[in-house]
Design a protein around this motif. Sequence first.
Motif, PDB file in Angstrom:
ATOM      1  N   PHE A  63       0.832  -1.191   0.000  1.00 49.16           N
ATOM      2  CA  PHE A  63       0.000   0.000   0.000  1.00 49.16           C
ATOM      3  C   PHE A  63       0.877   1.256   0.000  1.00 49.16           C
ATOM      4  O   PHE A  63       2.009   1.253   0.476  1.00 49.16           O
ATOM      5  N   TYR A  97       0.161   5.067   1.558  1.00 45.51           N
ATOM      6  CA  TYR A  97      -0.731   5.921   2.321  1.00 45.51           C
ATOM      7  C   TYR A  97      -0.199   7.348   2.284  1.00 45.51           C
ATOM      8  O   TYR A  97       1.011   7.583   2.235  1.00 45.51           O
ATOM      9  N   GLN A 147      -0.319  11.077   4.329  1.00 45.02           N
ATOM     10  CA  GLN A 147      -0.627  11.749   5.596  1.00 45.02           C
ATOM     11  C   GLN A 147      -0.388  13.243   5.431  1.00 45.02           C
ATOM     12  O   GLN A 147       0.733  13.723   5.584  1.00 45.02           O
ATOM     13  N   MET A 150      -4.296   9.900   8.073  1.00 45.46           N
ATOM     14  CA  MET A 150      -3.675   9.069   7.052  1.00 45.46           C
ATOM     15  C   MET A 150      -4.777   8.446   6.198  1.00 45.46           C
ATOM     16  O   MET A 150      -5.776   7.935   6.732  1.00 45.46           O
ATOM     17  N   LEU A 182      -5.571   6.037   2.456  1.00 46.71           N
ATOM     18  CA  LEU A 182      -5.031   5.137   1.450  1.00 46.71           C
ATOM     19  C   LEU A 182      -4.975   5.830   0.101  1.00 46.71           C
ATOM     20  O   LEU A 182      -5.935   6.483  -0.313  1.00 46.71           O
ATOM     21  N   PHE A 203       3.666   7.142   2.997  1.00 44.47           N
ATOM     22  CA  PHE A 203       4.180   5.942   3.649  1.00 44.47           C
ATOM     23  C   PHE A 203       3.878   4.713   2.786  1.00 44.47           C
ATOM     24  O   PHE A 203       2.738   4.510   2.352  1.00 44.47           O
ATOM     25  N   SER A 206       1.497  -5.607   4.094  1.00 43.84           N
ATOM     26  CA  SER A 206       0.676  -6.449   4.954  1.00 43.84           C
ATOM     27  C   SER A 206       0.768  -7.892   4.502  1.00 43.84           C
ATOM     28  O   SER A 206       0.549  -8.221   3.336  1.00 43.84           O
ATOM     29  N   LYS A 227       0.677  -9.264   9.950  1.00 48.67           N
ATOM     30  CA  LYS A 227       1.582  -8.128  10.120  1.00 48.67           C
ATOM     31  C   LYS A 227       1.167  -7.011   9.166  1.00 48.67           C
ATOM     32  O   LYS A 227       0.865  -7.270   7.995  1.00 48.67           O
ATOM     33  N   TYR A 228       1.189  -5.806   9.651  1.00 46.15           N
ATOM     34  CA  TYR A 228       0.872  -4.633   8.822  1.00 46.15           C
ATOM     35  C   TYR A 228       1.869  -3.581   9.239  1.00 46.15           C
ATOM     36  O   TYR A 228       1.712  -2.936  10.270  1.00 46.15           O
ATOM     37  N   ILE A 229       2.933  -3.391   8.447  1.00 50.43           N
ATOM     38  CA  ILE A 229       4.029  -2.506   8.851  1.00 50.43           C
ATOM     39  C   ILE A 229       4.261  -1.401   7.834  1.00 50.43           C
ATOM     40  O   ILE A 229       3.951  -1.548   6.653  1.00 50.43           O
ATOM     41  N   PHE A 230       4.817  -0.303   8.336  1.00 49.78           N
ATOM     42  CA  PHE A 230       5.009   0.906   7.534  1.00 49.78           C
ATOM     43  C   PHE A 230       6.493   1.245   7.403  1.00 49.78           C
ATOM     44  O   PHE A 230       7.293   0.929   8.283  1.00 49.78           O
ATOM     45  N   GLY A 231       6.825   1.928   6.319  1.00 54.05           N
ATOM     46  CA  GLY A 231       8.152   2.501   6.160  1.00 54.05           C
ATOM     47  C   GLY A 231       8.263   3.808   6.931  1.00 54.05           C
ATOM     48  O   GLY A 231       7.313   4.231   7.601  1.00 54.05           O
ATOM     49  N   THR A 232       9.421   4.452   6.805  1.00 60.94           N
ATOM     50  CA  THR A 232       9.692   5.673   7.559  1.00 60.94           C
ATOM     51  C   THR A 232       9.122   6.923   6.902  1.00 60.94           C
ATOM     52  O   THR A 232       9.109   7.978   7.514  1.00 60.94           O
TER      53      THR A 232
END
Lengths: 112, 116
Positions: free
Chosen positions: A35, A37, A39, A45, A47, A91, A95, A99-104
Amino acid sequence: AQTVTQSQPEMSVQEAETVTLSCTYDTSESDYYLFWYKQPPSRQMILVIRQEAYKQQNATENRFSVNFQKAAKSFSLKISDSQLGDAAMYFCAFSGTYKYIFGTGTRLKVLA
Amino acid sequence: EAGVAQSPRYKIIEKRQSVAFWCNPISGHATLYWYQQILGQGPKLLIQFQNNGVVDDSQLPKDRFSAERLKGVDSTLKIQPAKLEDSAVYLCASSLAGGTNTGELFFGEGSRLTVL
């Protein structure tokens, strides 16, 4: 463990021009989703676009499109005809199973 | 359709004090997430609920953080005692999808915590 890496802390683009934001990820899973996203400053935030890993065709949503390279584990976002309202943090997210994780994040500035 | 509601929007406390954040997800969303977003960083998952059960809390500092989701709807996240490094925005998100996390996350506006 899964990781998501965004190597561009900040990018700038002229209004009406095209910009590409980069994202790489690491996983041993074969089925997953990716994904982008957005912000905006002091706002929620939301999609932008989503890609299923099993689909070879790159996703598109109006002015937003992705370049998904599964073998290279790369997932870049292209914004065409950039508008002032596109200015935000972007971002990349992964997923997989539970687990559903984001970059910096990458801060995009749009110059008038 | 109402979005994800969070409160309070802002909170300032002294270190070693306690604080609680509340989240009401979108109606019908089974999965609820709490993320911590430190300034200039991406959201970090603290805990994920599926209905009222915990799916993942591996990154939750359990010596000071706790979370619950009663009746599979609202959730609260508590910090006690707070440390300076807990200063962050706490984001609540919900989704329709189940354990495979295939779906879009819907985020609240966040609760900004400042620990002095």
